[in-house]
Design an enzyme around this catalytic site. Structure first.
Site, PDB file in Angstrom:
ATOM      1  CD  GLN A 132     -14.655 -14.285  65.777  1.00 10.46           C
ATOM      2  OE1 GLN A 132     -13.788 -13.994  66.587  1.00 10.46           O
ATOM      3  NE2 GLN A 132     -14.646 -15.419  65.106  1.00 10.46           N
ATOM      4  NE  ARG A 211      -7.404 -12.784  73.953  1.00  9.49           N
ATOM      5  CZ  ARG A 211      -7.287 -13.094  72.664  1.00  9.49           C
ATOM      6  NH1 ARG A 211      -7.647 -14.295  72.240  1.00  9.49           N
ATOM      7  NH2 ARG A 211      -6.790 -12.227  71.808  1.00  9.49           N
ATOM      8  CD  GLU A 313      -4.999 -14.740  65.163  1.00 12.46           C
ATOM      9  OE1 GLU A 313      -5.337 -14.563  63.969  1.00 12.46           O
ATOM     10  OE2 GLU A 313      -5.273 -15.777  65.786  1.00 12.46           O
ATOM     11  CD  GLU A 508      -7.884 -16.466  69.170  1.00 12.58           C
ATOM     12  OE1 GLU A 508      -7.894 -17.145  68.112  1.00 12.58           O
ATOM     13  OE2 GLU A 508      -8.159 -15.257  69.201  1.00 12.58           O
ATOM     14  CD1 TRP A 563     -12.614 -14.691  61.987  1.00 14.83           C
ATOM     15  CD2 TRP A 563     -13.441 -12.616  61.914  1.00 14.83           C
ATOM     16  NE1 TRP A 563     -12.409 -14.113  63.227  1.00 14.83           N
ATOM     17  CE2 TRP A 563     -12.902 -12.839  63.212  1.00 14.83           C
ATOM     18  CE3 TRP A 563     -14.017 -11.370  61.638  1.00 14.83           C
ATOM     19  CZ2 TRP A 563     -12.938 -11.874  64.217  1.00 14.83           C
ATOM     20  CZ3 TRP A 563     -14.047 -10.407  62.641  1.00 14.83           C
ATOM     21  CH2 TRP A 563     -13.509 -10.666  63.907  1.00 14.83           C
TER      22      TRP A 563
END
Length: 726
Positions: A132, A211, A313, A508, A563
């Site tokens: 990302q 992170r 995830e 998150e 995404w």
């Protein structure tokens, strides 16, 4: 023979014992047989009596027996159906679950109390992910990832770019599930080149924990199971880690945030996480590659990294990646009722294998911890009926429990409620796998964003929960799936405590807001409210409910590639001007996508709100906190801490969007100013956007600096700190 007393046929048979009377007190129905026991022959009178008696008995026995048999069969069928479905009201459960607390039905808070202090040592941070933000997709020896192929990036002649479904000629075609066609991670926020700018931004925020994820294709371009890693990739991450630590920022590193090396997914020969044997059972085809990768990361970076996350995830990268919007979403792995469960099984075993390597070879000497991050939106029963309560519980168990129960549960297996509904369609772990999985995490990583109602249905749905969600009455973010309710996070934290009682890090939590300009983006009031409501509910979970939450990471440090939705969706606490233009390596349309070079970062009000919360380690009222500083703050004299004795002057013009810098710098061969051999610094022109100052003539390229309330000065991306002279 003596006379026998035969019961007349008209009077029937002796009565069976009632439910209130034991068999010892009841007439014995076999007494008649006992009277004839031992007789060798019967008299003609006895035979005549029998001929009159037995036909009547048989007429009664047959219909009664058939009726009893049918009743037993029907009861058995009903029992089997009930067992399979977990009851008509609470499918899958041996006992109907209770309504989830701490808020009873109808008592959800409408306002929050923004007071209270967090425990000492509470961890505050922000996060990003490699695909990302990094960009530089063709640089540093990096190989192709499944997201490069999914977005339609030009992967021809790249390592791993010759898979069975890879692009064969340009322009490449994005996957049908890619919404923002033309958007790729080719450049993203250009953090591969601008990581020092990102670190300066973090320092200005007073951030102490960051992170991020390592890109597997940057370490092993083709996902090799043997051999040495890509030296350039290892060098880049080591440099990044060194500079984070030098800035006083502790890294929290995720090993897999969805960017699988494309070379490991080339069906039918290579199936990646979706691999199975000839009988359709999950098989660890990818396991040797994964183990080599994680072992290399532990060995190469473990002296600097003290907190590891194996997977981010896995629900998203299996369930949604099997035809529901995330990469790879390709045939033959598009069966939502089968393929995600194969991939999940392999991924869970890979998690356990990584933890076994770390604990066995590195944890003792390196002194770190390792866990996994799962995601779950809260599902509140739409009514207080048993059916809706059970449906909402299934929704959480069949997502969060699916990946958590084997690790944090008692048996190293999927939730029994899930097995009750799925039956043999859910893969089975071996005893050895269960042993390895159980307890294979030092903490419970939890990503959470949204809350919705959940109601029972008669149809199983794509996730077999026999339920459906709705969001009536909740406030929606820019993202169509994201609805805010801080109390949902508190309920979810309590759910995790009740089920597993682990150490929890909220890894998150964030809110998306669209923006076209930096000025528009900076005023993100709804995001400020979101963070205030959610963090105060985290505090309530800790203080009032006894949930062991150790940290909270906001998502995200920067606006970034969201995404399949691309770049319009903005989750960042800092705005990014992507310097849009032409990217010849992106699919069409490719004339308004991020480009390499300079990209502006500007803090939003939410960033400044969070900074005040974590600097004080206590809640702050969102409506009483000043927004980020205005450009006029830069006006004044500074001393360069990194070049002692050197002075700087920043003049801010009117309107306060530009200005100039002048002053002194060390003479030849010197690292400090002495007022004798000093050289003139500037004047250099600057532009100002909120709390960001950009000097395009200060060095060979453009330099960004960020106002720091903590140091009362400017944190520059070359590591310099200019403190204001008051």
């Amino acid at each position: 023979m003596s006379e026998r007393r035969m019961q007349p046929a008209a009077q029937g048979y002796p009565a069976m014992p009632s439910r209130d009377k034991g068999f010892a007190d009841a007439p014995n129905p076999s007494l008649e047989i006992s009277e004839h026991e031992g007789s060798d022959s019967e008299s003609s009178d006895g035979q005549a009596e029998k001929s009159r008696c037995c036909p009547s008995k048989q007429k009664l026995i047959f219909p009664v027996g058939v009726a009893l048999l049918l009743g037993v069969v029907l009861a058995l069928i009903v029992w089997l159906i009930t067992q399979q479905q977990g009851g008509s009201k609470c499918r899958g459960f041996e006992k109907c679950p209770e309504y989830p607390l701490p808020y009873a039905f109808g008592t959800w808070p409408k306002t929050y109390n923004y007071t209270g202090r967090f425990p000492d040592g509470f961890v505050w941070g922000v996060g990003t992910a490699s695909y990302q933000v990094e960009g530089a997709y063709r640089e540093g020896g990096r190989g192709v990832s499944i997201w490069d192929t999914f977005t339609g990036a030009n992967t021809i002649d790249m390592p791993g770019g010759n898979c069975s479904y890879c692009c064969k000629s340009t322009p490449c075609t994005p996957n049908e599930h890619m919404v923002d066609k033309g958007a790729t991670g080719n450049v993203a926020t250009n953090s591969y080149h601008m990581f020092r700018t990102d670190i300066a931004l973090m320092k200005s925020m007073g951030l102490k924990h960051y992170r991020f994820s390592i890109a597997w294709p940057r370490i092993f371009p083709t996902g090799s199971a043997t051999g040495e890693p890509n030296a350039e990739g290892v060098r880049w991450y080591n440099t990044f880690l060194d500079e984070l630590l030098a800035a006083g920022i502790q890294p929290y590193v995720t090993l897999y945030h969805w960017d699988l090396p494309q070379a490991l997914l080339s069906p039918p020969e290579l199936s990646g996480w979706w691999a199975r044997d000839k009988d359709g059972k999950p098989v660890g085809q990818i396991l040797p590659n994964w183990k080599h990768y994680v072992d290399t990361c532990f060995r190469s970076f473990g002296d600097k990294v003290k907190v590891w996350v194996t997977f981010n995830e896995p629900w998203t990268s299996t369930k949604l990646a099997s035809g529901s919007g995330k990469a790879p979403s390709i045939a033959p792995f598009m069966n939502a009722s089968l393929d995600p469960y194969i991939a999940a099984h392999n991924m869970l075993n890979a998690h356990a294998a990584a933890v076994e390597i770390y604990r066995g070879k590195y944890q003792k000497s390196q002194g770190g911890i390792i866990g996994i991050t799962n995601n779950q939106d809260w599902r509140e029963p739409k009514t207080d009926s048993l059916e809706d309560i059970a449906a909402a519980e299934r929704a959480i168990l069949f997502q969060l429990g699916w990946f958590s129960e084997p690790i944090f549960g008692a048996y190293g297996d999927y939730p029994p409620e899930m097995r009750a509904v799925f039956g043999d369609n859910l893969p089975k772990f071996t005893d050895a796998e269960k042993k390895l999985l159980k307890g294979s995490a030092d903490f419970f990583g939890l990503n959470h964003y949204s809350t919705g109602w959940y109601a029972a249905t008669e149809e199983p749905g794509w996730d077999m929960t026999y339920g459906v969600s709705s969001e009536d009455g909740f406030i929606r973010a820019q993202s169509t799936w994201l609805y805010g309710a801080g109390w949902g996070l508190r309920k979810l934290l309590n759910w995790v405590k009740r089920r597993y009682n682990p150490v929890i890090y909220v890894t998150e939590n964030g809110w998306s807001i669209g923006a076209k300009t930096a000025e528009q983006a900076a005023n993100d009031t709804s995001r400020v409210m979101y963070y205030a409501n959610y963090t105060t509910e985290v505090l309530s979970a800790i203080r009032q409910d006894g949930v062991d939450v150790r940290g909270y990471f906001a998502w995200s440090l920067l606006d970034n590639f969201e995404w399949e939705m691309g770049y319009p969706i903005r989750f960042g606490t800092a705005y990014v001007d992507y310097n849009p233009g032409l990217d010849s390596d992106a699919p069409l349309p490719n004339t308004h996508v991020p480009t390499a070079g300079f990209q502006l970062r500007r803090r939003k009000d939410s960033s400044c709100y969070l900074e005040q919360v974590w600097r004080e380690n206590m809640m702050m009222p969102p409506n009483g906190v000043a927004s980020c500083v205005q450009p006029g703050i830069f006006q004044g004299r500074y001393r360069d801490v990194t070049q002692p004795g050197c002075q700087r002057l920043v003049d801010v013009y009117v309107p306060p969007t530009s200005g100039k810098i002048s002053g002194t710098r060390p003479g030849p061969g010197r690292t400090s100013c002495d007022n004798v051999t000093d050289i003139t610094y500037g004047p250099a022109s600057v532009t100002i956007s909120g709390s960001t100052v950009v000097c395009r003539g200060c060095r060979s390229g453009s330099s960004q600096g960020f106002w720091s309330a903590g140091s009362l000065g400017i944190e520059w991306d070359d590591g310099a700190l200019w403190q204001k002279v008051i």
